[in-house]
Write an enzyme that holds these catalytic residues in place. Structure first.
Site, mmCIF file in Angstrom:
data_model
loop_
_atom_site.group_PDB
_atom_site.id
_atom_site.type_symbol
_atom_site.label_atom_id
_atom_site.label_comp_id
_atom_site.label_asym_id
_atom_site.label_seq_id
_atom_site.Cartn_x
_atom_site.Cartn_y
_atom_site.Cartn_z
ATOM 1 N N ARG A 173 2.205 21.246 -32.469
ATOM 2 C CA ARG A 173 1.014 21.284 -31.587
ATOM 3 C C ARG A 173 0.853 22.634 -30.894
ATOM 4 N NH1 ARG A 173 0.910 17.831 -34.440
ATOM 5 N NH2 ARG A 173 0.796 15.593 -34.069
ATOM 6 N N CYS A 221 -2.972 11.115 -28.162
ATOM 7 C CA CYS A 221 -1.671 11.098 -27.479
ATOM 8 C C CYS A 221 -1.700 12.019 -26.261
ATOM 9 C CB CYS A 221 -0.564 11.534 -28.439
ATOM 10 S SG CYS A 221 -0.224 10.263 -29.657
ATOM 11 N N GLU A 291 0.281 16.792 -23.789
ATOM 12 C CA GLU A 291 -0.352 17.436 -24.948
ATOM 13 C C GLU A 291 -1.832 17.683 -24.611
ATOM 14 O OE1 GLU A 291 0.532 15.662 -28.785
ATOM 15 O OE2 GLU A 291 -1.551 15.942 -29.412
HETATM 16 C C1 LIG Z 1 -8.615 8.692 -30.775
HETATM 17 C C2 LIG Z 1 -7.936 10.034 -30.899
HETATM 18 C C3 LIG Z 1 -6.948 10.223 -31.843
HETATM 19 C C4 LIG Z 1 -6.309 11.470 -31.966
HETATM 20 N N1 LIG Z 1 -5.330 11.617 -32.911
HETATM 21 C C5 LIG Z 1 -4.717 12.815 -33.037
HETATM 22 C C6 LIG Z 1 -3.694 13.002 -34.036
HETATM 23 O O1 LIG Z 1 -3.373 12.114 -34.819
HETATM 24 N N2 LIG Z 1 -3.092 14.223 -34.102
HETATM 25 C C7 LIG Z 1 -3.420 15.242 -33.272
HETATM 26 O O2 LIG Z 1 -2.831 16.335 -33.399
HETATM 27 N N3 LIG Z 1 -4.378 15.096 -32.323
HETATM 28 C C8 LIG Z 1 -5.036 13.914 -32.190
HETATM 29 N N4 LIG Z 1 -5.997 13.759 -31.222
HETATM 30 C C9 LIG Z 1 -6.297 14.869 -30.295
HETATM 31 C C10 LIG Z 1 -7.430 15.802 -30.746
HETATM 32 O O3 LIG Z 1 -8.339 15.143 -31.604
HETATM 33 C C11 LIG Z 1 -6.886 17.063 -31.435
HETATM 34 O O4 LIG Z 1 -6.055 17.796 -30.558
HETATM 35 C C12 LIG Z 1 -8.039 17.957 -31.907
HETATM 36 O O5 LIG Z 1 -7.518 18.884 -32.787
HETATM 37 C C13 LIG Z 1 -8.737 18.699 -30.773
HETATM 38 O O6 LIG Z 1 -9.937 19.267 -31.290
HETATM 39 P P1 LIG Z 1 -11.220 19.401 -30.354
HETATM 40 O O7 LIG Z 1 -12.265 20.128 -31.095
HETATM 41 O O8 LIG Z 1 -11.612 18.098 -29.812
HETATM 42 O O9 LIG Z 1 -10.623 20.312 -29.195
HETATM 43 P P2 LIG Z 1 -11.088 20.328 -27.687
HETATM 44 O O10 LIG Z 1 -10.606 19.103 -26.991
HETATM 45 O O11 LIG Z 1 -12.530 20.625 -27.606
HETATM 46 O O12 LIG Z 1 -10.248 21.571 -27.159
HETATM 47 C C14 LIG Z 1 -8.822 21.512 -27.157
HETATM 48 C C15 LIG Z 1 -8.283 22.924 -26.865
HETATM 49 O O13 LIG Z 1 -8.657 23.781 -27.949
HETATM 50 C C16 LIG Z 1 -9.421 24.893 -27.490
HETATM 51 N N5 LIG Z 1 -10.454 25.145 -28.502
HETATM 52 C C17 LIG Z 1 -11.294 24.232 -29.055
HETATM 53 N N6 LIG Z 1 -12.079 24.821 -29.984
HETATM 54 C C18 LIG Z 1 -11.731 26.133 -30.018
HETATM 55 C C19 LIG Z 1 -12.178 27.248 -30.770
HETATM 56 N N7 LIG Z 1 -13.142 27.153 -31.700
HETATM 57 N N8 LIG Z 1 -11.591 28.449 -30.537
HETATM 58 C C20 LIG Z 1 -10.602 28.576 -29.610
HETATM 59 N N9 LIG Z 1 -10.141 27.549 -28.869
HETATM 60 C C21 LIG Z 1 -10.694 26.352 -29.070
HETATM 61 C C22 LIG Z 1 -10.007 24.438 -26.151
HETATM 62 O O14 LIG Z 1 -10.268 25.547 -25.294
HETATM 63 C C23 LIG Z 1 -8.908 23.539 -25.602
HETATM 64 O O15 LIG Z 1 -7.903 24.287 -24.953
HETATM 65 C C24 LIG Z 1 -6.669 12.528 -31.098
HETATM 66 C C25 LIG Z 1 -7.692 12.339 -30.145
HETATM 67 C C26 LIG Z 1 -8.324 11.110 -30.054
HETATM 68 C C27 LIG Z 1 -9.420 10.933 -29.029
#
Ligand SMILES: Cc1cc2nc3c(=O)[nH]c(=O)nc-3n(C[C@H](O)[C@H](O)[C@H](O)COP(=O)(O)OP(=O)(O)OC[C@H]3O[C@@H](n4cnc5c(N)ncnc54)[C@H](O)[C@@H]3O)c2cc1C
Length: 299
Positions: A173, A221, A291
């Site tokens: 992560r 998580c 996380e």
């Molecule tokens: C139901 C559910 C299940 C999930 N299951 C998993 C799983 O199995 N495994 C897992 O690893 N995660 C899981 N997650 C967490 C999440 O989906 C991941 O961490 C995902 O990769 C985050 O992407 P996001 O676009 O939503 O990021 P955001 O929440 O929008 O941002 C997260 C971080 O990334 C940064 N960021 C986002 N986009 C960019 C960009 N383009 N450039 C630079 N920085 C950026 C943001 O500033 C922030 O610090 C889950 C979440 C939910 C709600």
């Protein structure tokens, strides 16, 4: 390789900037007060304009994708939130180039439906490509880094740089981008043909739906797994499943999910996070690290 094309710079379209936009509408938790300013970028050019503008005017800013790993403050964010919605996708013979705002889950489903293996684990991870590379999102034994070839990154000064996978210091992560300022514009993933990709993807998704509270508002998580253990197992063993604070609840389905059960505030979620951390330290001697990325009002 550095690509820099100053002719890209055009004036920011102010009409696309919203004021006091409710952040609860831009994250899976459905929690968070207003952003002072919020801009949705649909193209690389727009994103670059917003970033350069923020830098030039010394604005505090953050970039988000789907907001599926963010917990916004109840007071909101005292700056500019740039939402990456760059959705371009180009399928090549043995790779796919995807915009930072594209859905990681959709990419996983589409790749396996086309008969490509490697991205099955992404289906069900509700983040964007940018957020998933930033977090090195993963499931089971696979992580984003395992199928990634390169990343197109926009620096704060407007430079665009291509980073090969091996330069990105991935670990659990974690990626180098968590220590950098700028935006992941796109990513290239390797594609390998396989006859059972679709079946594998469907099985993985069905398993997730069974073992995680998918119908509830969450950030996935909440805690990183401690070395050699699972945070969910630990929280379960401490008897904390089902515990509530205000509108927040530790899921009965999966101990590492704190769900927005009934109009929870960010404080409700943070209170439960702190409580679980104290219990884990006191009863098991384990330090649980979040996380989820908590975004304070005045970061
Ligand atoms: C139901 C559910 C299940 C999930 N299951 C998993 C799983 O199995 N495994 C897992 O690893 N995660 C899981 N997650 C967490 C999440 O989906 C991941 O961490 C995902 O990769 C985050 O992407 P996001 O676009 O939503 O990021 P955001 O929440 O929008 O941002 C997260 C971080 O990334 C940064 N960021 C986002 N986009 C960019 C960009 N383009 N450039 C630079 N920085 C950026 C943001 O500033 C922030 O610090 C889950 C979440 C939910 C709600």
């Amino acid at each position: 390789m550095i690509i820099f094309d100053p002719s890209w710079y055009i004036k920011v379209k102010k009409s696309q900037v919203q004021f006091k936009a409710p952040l609860k509408d831009y994250c899976t938790y459905a929690i968070g007060g207003p952003a002072k300013e919020l801009a949705v970028a649909l193209t690389k050019e727009e994103l670059r304009e917003y970033l350069i503008d923020a830098k030039r005017l010394n604005k505090k800013y953050i970039v988000i994708g789907k907001g599926s790993n963010c917990l916004f403050d109840d007071r909101g964010f005292n700056g500019l939130v740039i939402v990456n919605r760059i959705q371009d996708i180009e399928w090549k013979e043995s790779s796919v180039v995807v915009g930072g705002g594209y859905s990681f889950s959709l990419l996983g489903i589409q790749a396996s439906r086309k008969g490509y293996t490697g991205l099955e684990f992404a289906s069900g991870i509700p983040g964007s490509i940018g957020g998933s590379v930033y977090m090195n999102a993963g499931s089971g034994d696979l992580e984003t880094k395992d199928v990634l070839e390169e990343v197109e990154f926009l620096h704060e000064d407007g430079r665009i740089e291509i980073y090969k996978r091996d330069a990105l210091q991935f670990s659990y992560r974690m990626s180098i981008f968590q220590k950098m300022k700028g935006v992941i514009l796109s990513a290239t993933f390797r594609l390998k043909l396989s006859l059972d990709a679709k079946e594998k993807q469907e099985k993985l998704l069905a398993y997730r739906m069974e073992t995680q509270p998918y119908k509830e508002r969450s950030c996935g998580c909440v805690f990183r797994n401690p070395e050699g253990d699972s945070a969910g197992r630990l929280i379960d063993s401490l008897g904390l499943k089902g515990l509530t604070q205000g509108g927040a609840k530790i899921s009965e389905t999966h101990g590492n999910f704190i769900v927005n059960h009934n109009q929870a505030s960010a404080e409700d979620i943070l209170d439960l996070i702190r409580y679980v951390q104290i219990k884990a330290k006191h009863h098991a001697g384990i330090v649980l690290e979040p996380e989820v990325k908590y975004i304070p009002f005045d970061e």
